[in-house]
Design an enzyme around this catalytic site. Structure first.
Site, PDB file in Angstrom:
ATOM      1  N   CYS A   1       2.126  -9.542  -3.766  1.00  0.00           N
ATOM      2  CA  CYS A   1       1.144  -8.708  -3.352  1.00  0.00           C
ATOM      3  C   CYS A   1       0.109  -8.792  -3.998  1.00  0.00           C
ATOM      4  CB  CYS A   1       1.707  -7.245  -3.615  1.00  0.00           C
ATOM      5  SG  CYS A   1       0.590  -5.871  -2.802  1.00  0.00           S
TER       6      CYS A   1
ATOM      7  N   GLU B   1       6.979  -9.544   0.435  1.00  0.00           N
ATOM      8  CA  GLU B   1       7.573  -9.384  -0.853  1.00  0.00           C
ATOM      9  C   GLU B   1       8.854  -9.742  -0.919  1.00  0.00           C
ATOM     10  OE1 GLU B   1       7.151  -5.418  -2.495  1.00  0.00           O
ATOM     11  OE2 GLU B   1       9.207  -5.604  -3.214  1.00  0.00           O
TER      12      GLU B   1
ATOM     13  N   ARG C   1      -6.440  17.288 -10.106  1.00  0.00           N
ATOM     14  CA  ARG C   1      -5.328  16.108 -10.616  1.00  0.00           C
ATOM     15  C   ARG C   1      -5.190  16.514 -12.040  1.00  0.00           C
ATOM     16  NH1 ARG C   1      -7.648  10.489  -9.328  1.00  0.00           N
ATOM     17  NH2 ARG C   1      -9.724  11.491  -9.342  1.00  0.00           N
ATOM     18  N   GLU C   2      -5.065  17.643 -12.552  1.00  0.00           N
ATOM     19  CA  GLU C   2      -4.932  18.245 -13.938  1.00  0.00           C
ATOM     20  C   GLU C   2      -3.775  17.487 -14.322  1.00  0.00           C
ATOM     21  OE1 GLU C   2      -5.793  19.996 -11.503  1.00  0.00           O
ATOM     22  OE2 GLU C   2      -7.089  21.785 -12.025  1.00  0.00           O
TER      23      GLU C   2
ATOM     24  N   CYS D   1      -2.163   9.047  -7.191  1.00  0.00           N
ATOM     25  CA  CYS D   1      -2.666   9.766  -6.383  1.00  0.00           C
ATOM     26  C   CYS D   1      -3.529   8.847  -5.021  1.00  0.00           C
ATOM     27  CB  CYS D   1      -3.707  11.015  -6.641  1.00  0.00           C
ATOM     28  SG  CYS D   1      -2.754  12.126  -7.508  1.00  0.00           S
TER      29      CYS D   1
ATOM     30  N   HIS E   1       3.929  -6.179  -9.545  1.00  0.00           N
ATOM     31  CA  HIS E   1       3.830  -4.864  -9.977  1.00  0.00           C
ATOM     32  C   HIS E   1       4.345  -4.735 -11.399  1.00  0.00           C
ATOM     33  CE1 HIS E   1       4.816  -4.518  -5.714  1.00  0.00           C
ATOM     34  NE2 HIS E   1       4.170  -3.680  -5.697  1.00  0.00           N
TER      35      HIS E   1
ATOM     36  N   CYS F   1       4.425  -5.488   2.335  1.00  0.00           N
ATOM     37  CA  CYS F   1       5.140  -5.831   0.883  1.00  0.00           C
ATOM     38  C   CYS F   1       6.034  -4.510   0.943  1.00  0.00           C
ATOM     39  CB  CYS F   1       4.156  -5.512  -0.177  1.00  0.00           C
ATOM     40  SG  CYS F   1       3.085  -4.353   0.010  1.00  0.00           S
TER      41      CYS F   1
ATOM     42  N   GLU G   1       6.620   1.786   7.553  1.00  0.00           N
ATOM     43  CA  GLU G   1       6.681   3.443   7.328  1.00  0.00           C
ATOM     44  C   GLU G   1       6.320   4.070   8.422  1.00  0.00           C
ATOM     45  OE1 GLU G   1       4.280   3.116   3.745  1.00  0.00           O
ATOM     46  OE2 GLU G   1       2.956   4.925   4.641  1.00  0.00           O
TER      47      GLU G   1
ATOM     48  N   LYS H   1      10.198   5.257  -0.374  1.00  0.00           N
ATOM     49  CA  LYS H   1       9.542   6.167   0.128  1.00  0.00           C
ATOM     50  C   LYS H   1      10.513   7.259   0.458  1.00  0.00           C
ATOM     51  CE  LYS H   1       5.706   4.078   1.556  1.00  0.00           C
ATOM     52  NZ  LYS H   1       5.000   2.910   1.800  1.00  0.00           N
TER      53      LYS H   1
HETATM   54  N1  GLN Z   1      -4.898  -7.238   0.234  1.00  0.00           N
HETATM   55  C1  GLN Z   1      -4.378  -5.999  -0.357  1.00  0.00           C
HETATM   56  C2  GLN Z   1      -4.589  -6.772  -1.751  1.00  0.00           C
HETATM   57  O1  GLN Z   1      -4.486  -7.651  -2.352  1.00  0.00           O
HETATM   58  C3  GLN Z   1      -3.085  -5.889   0.022  1.00  0.00           C
HETATM   59  C4  GLN Z   1      -2.532  -4.556  -0.640  1.00  0.00           C
HETATM   60  C5  GLN Z   1      -1.247  -4.256  -0.095  1.00  0.00           C
HETATM   61  O2  GLN Z   1      -0.466  -4.795   0.403  1.00  0.00           O
HETATM   62  N2  GLN Z   1      -0.869  -3.125  -0.508  1.00  0.00           N
HETATM   63  O3  GLN Z   1      -4.734  -5.603  -2.539  1.00  0.00           O
HETATM   64 ZN    ZN Z   2       1.208  -5.765  -0.567  1.00  0.00          ZN
END
Ligand code: GLN
Ligand code: ZN
Length: 779
Positions: free
Chosen positions: A726, A665, A16-17, A516, A694, A643, A605, A112
């Site tokens: 989230c 979300e 992971r440089e 990553c 986020h 999410c 996904e 994505k």
């Molecule tokens: N339960 C996980 C968290 O709260 C859900 C994470 C996610 O939806 N990607 O981190």
């Molecule tokens: Zn989430």
């Protein structure tokens, strides 16, 4: 003689440089020159690996500082104007600001890449966009490779895919209107390549593997009629699914070759073989670019023999898609079980597989030792899978429809739950994780290094949990969580506790930017030797009178975010995962946990690229979730969490999960997402996220209350929950406490308002009743 190449190599580096160089650059601890040096070193190393494996070309243009789509936007000079950057003079710092945002501007949107777990930065285009400026990094890299004397095949994302994946901030803007300008720019770029003596360029058009609308298909032909004649040979690369429908049209274009993905869509070979003239190159993607299993080289070679006889050097052998989706090398795996390791091939090992195939086609005797080695590894793998867990397979075979159903329908369950859980209107909760503080990370690392004993580690985690529980009580949340303090990653954590899954030490795959992930390897039948989170959840429950919600990762997400065995259908592996999660859910219930959340952020996904294939996936994915959730009594409330913000086209399946509550979300789309749920009349409980986790921004009480009021217009308040978008794992405590304080207060205010409205409404109703009764009596 068949030729060999790849579509792309992982850019992050075996250790992971690139990640570490980027992050130090962001922190201001190193400068441009240092970051550029690391990039240059990595590129040279990766090209050398391709040469060492005796590939006919090295691929140039697969490198990107943050993301190849962003690199292409930078190359084209098509930057979002809101940043005000000069496209022809873009600095590395500015480039990263586009990806990560700066004080004045939020980051470009990330989403994505087709059906992978990789995220690209969505180009922002509008009618003003030009493709004139831009940085020269792409050409510099080609010069770099030429100077090192490599046989260079540059790769670029093609114009159709670039436009198709882009978006405009102006509603109704037709992206295709930009195509003429864009094609002129591509022509100029191809000309620049020609001047450098480049023979072949690969243009990636994975957009050909989705259900493309007619105007895009027409545009595609028009574009390649022009680009195919530009004086550099064009290899048109498709991947991730079949592009067979386009074979007849592509065959008529002046492109010189086509790459197809025969791992995902082997059935498309015949269509291409017959459509594509023998004077054109057919590049066959026969090595899986998205999974880590050693290939059956003998079988691949025999399947290619007649094609090779037909096309000779116009048959190219390659991985199905770029190798960015697999880890760099097995050489960094020191602790992996030796036998399991012998079944695997990461990116570097896949290079050898490619050249072995070409060698075997040309000179079978010379390839014999390599083929024999591959064969014997496959033999041991087949032999072992025969003796895997008979127990598990019997359980899967014994699954009944009843196991995929809760005891009673939602309406009945919810009555029972309302009675027993006694939650207020608009209950508040979180998604599971709380800030992973340096202390938590340090304890985990020390434990991994053997410096902390198991019991000491457990004590530390329990202490952290106690803190998280106390803070939630102070914040006044209604349904608490234990905080996921012991979880590094929501998939890896559970995979570590299950048999049939293995973890790597260094099997990193780029998820986005410097981020990553280390997907677990599901190599065998899944067995749960002991409960996984019952102890942690039970401990948390013992600390409080409020309800603790147990949180675990669902079967579909476990599957989507792992490297999955390829010797049985994914649906079968999903069922095995569903059974162990079901057992865990039942054990949690027995331990007194009355609300259990099964996270499925990766549910969407898994959708295939072609809509025609959706229902098959949705059927088994839904069933897997329902089996995981179906073992508990009516009184136990099952939540799920997802999410992302595209639900509308799969709402029937989301409803079919029959979770008592789904948290999603929604804050970034200011609740617009909910309209779909409203129109569809989504029947169960729903917690639309009221703030974006986020970002570190702390939204005001007012802002959240407004969102909730909007939600109330669409979903009856009885079925609404209040929660963030989230988990809070990547946040710090100060902003978390501030945001949750505001969230709880928004919920309380609205609760009071609704209560007042209801009292008022029932007062009016009873007056009306009395009135009616009186006038009735008078009659
Ligand atoms: N339960 C996980 C968290 O709260 C859900 C994470 C996610 O939806 N990607 O981190
Ligand atoms: Zn989430």
């Amino acid at each position: 003689m068949a030729r060999t190449h790849i579509s792309g190599f992982p850019r992050i580096g075996a250790h992971r440089e690139l990640k570490f160089a980027q992050e130090s650059f962001w922190r201001g601890e190193s400068d441009d020159a240092y970051l550029r040096g690391v990039g240059k070193e990595l590129r040279a190393r990766h090209w050398q690996l391709q040469r060492d494996a005796k590939l006919d070309f090295v691929t140039v243009g697969d490198f990107a500082w943050y993301d190849p789509m962003l690199n292409l936007s930078a190359l084209l000079g098509a930057l979002p104007s809101r940043f005000g950057f000069d496209p022809s003079n873009l600095s590395l710092a500015q480039y990263h600001e586009l990806a990560r945002g700066n004080k004045a501007q939020p980051a470009m949107e990330m989403t994505k890449w087709f059906d992978t777990n990789y995220h690209y930065l969505v180009p922002e285009l509008d009618s003003e966009t030009t493709f004139n400026g831009g940085v020269d990094w792409f050409f510099d890299e080609i010069d770099e490779a030429l100077a090192l004397d490599f046989a260079v095949k540059p790769v670029l994302i093609g114009p159709i895919t670039y436009l198709w994946l882009s978006k405009s901030r102006v509603a109704g803007f037709d992206r295709l209107s930009l195509l003429p300008k864009l094609v002129i720019r591509y022509l100029r770029m191809l000309d620049t390549l020609k001047k450098r003596g480049i023979e072949w360029v690969q243009l990636d058009e994975p957009a050909l593997c989705v259900d493309l609308e007619d105007d895009w298909i027409e545009a595609f032909s028009a574009v390649y009629n022009v680009l195919g004649d530009a004086g550099v040979k064009v290899l048109l690369a498709t991947y991730f699914d079949t592009a067979a429908a386009h074979a007849p049209a592509v065959a008529k274009l002046p492109v010189h070759g086509v790459h197809i993905d025969l791992v995902k869509a082997p059935q498309q070979l015949e269509a291409w073989r017959s459509a594509l003239g023998a004077d054109k190159v057919l590049s066959v993607g026969v090595i899986d670019g998205r999974n880590i299993w050693r290939a059956d080289l003998g079988e691949i070679v025999s399947s290619l023999e007649s094609l090779h006889a037909e096309r000779g050097e116009r048959l190219w052998v390659a991985p199905s898609c770029s190798l960015v989706h697999v880890p760099v090398t097995l050489a960094s795996e020191k602790r992996l079980d030796a036998e399991l390791k012998s079944w695997l091939a990461f990116a570097t090992e896949k290079l050898d597989e490619i050249s072995t195939i070409a060698l075997a086609l040309r000179d079978p005797a010379a390839a014999e030792p390599a083929l024999a080695a591959a064969d014997s590894a496959l033999d041991t793998r087949r032999a072992s899978s025969g003796v895997f867990n008979v127990l598990v397979q019997r359980r899967v075979a014994a699954i009944t429809d009843a196991m995929a159903c809760r005891k009673s329908p939602f309406a009945d369950r919810s009555r029972v739950q309302r009675h027993s859980l006694k939650l207020p209107l608009l209950p508040t909760t979180t998604i599971g994780s709380f800030p992973q503080t340096p202390a938590i990370r340090q304890a985990r690392a020390a434990y991994r290094r053997g410096e902390l004993r198991a019991l000491e580690y457990l004590e530390r985690m329990r202490a952290e949990t106690a803190t998280v529980v106390r803070k939630q009580e102070e914040l006044g949340l209604d349904v608490l969580v234990h905080g996921e303090v012991e979880r590094n990653d929501m998939v890896e954590f559970f995979a570590d506790k299950l048999w049939g899954c293995a973890l790597t030490e260094n099997g990193w795959v780029q998820n986005y930017g410097s981020q990553c992930v280390k997907p677990p390897i599901i190599y065998g039948d899944i067995y749960r030797p002991e409960p996984m989170i019952v102890d942690a959840a039970g401990h948390a429950q013992s600390l409080t009178d409020r309800l603790i919600k147990g949180v675990l990762t669902g079967p579909v997400t476990m599957l989507e975010w792992s490297f999955v065995r390829d010797d049985q259908p994914r649906a079968t592996t999903a069922l095995q995962l569903a059974l162990v999660i079901r057992d865990e859910v039942v054990d949690l219930e027995k331990a007194g946990i009355r609300i259990i959340q099964i996270d499925e952020p990766a549910f969407r996904e898994g959708l295939p690229l072609h809509k025609a294939d959706w229902s098959e996936y949705l059927d088994w994915a839904t069933r897997a979730f329902r089996i995981a959730a179906g073992g508990v009594s009516d009184a136990t409330q099952i939540h799920t969490h997802m999410c992302y913000s595209e639900f509308n086209d799969i709402l029937p399946s989301i409803a079919a999960l029959d979770a008592d509550v789904i948290t999603i979300e929604t804050s970034r789309s200011s609740m617009e997402l909910l309209d779909g749920f409203g129109e569809f009349a989504y029947p169960n409980g729903i917690g639309p996220g009221v703030y974006d986790t986020h970002s570190a921004r702390v939204p005001s009480v007012d802002a959240m209350q407004r969102l909730l009021e909007r939600a109330c217009e669409v979903i009856p308040a009885e079925r609404l929950w209040v929660n963030p978008d989230c988990g809070l794992k990547t946040r710090g405590w100060p902003e978390t406490e501030a945001a949750l304080t505001n969230m709880v207060s928004a919920a309380k205010t609205l609760r009071q308002k609704l209560a007042a409205q209801r009292t008022e409404a029932s007062r009016i109703a009873s007056v009306a009743c009395r009135h009616a009764a009186r006038s009735g009596a008078a009659r």
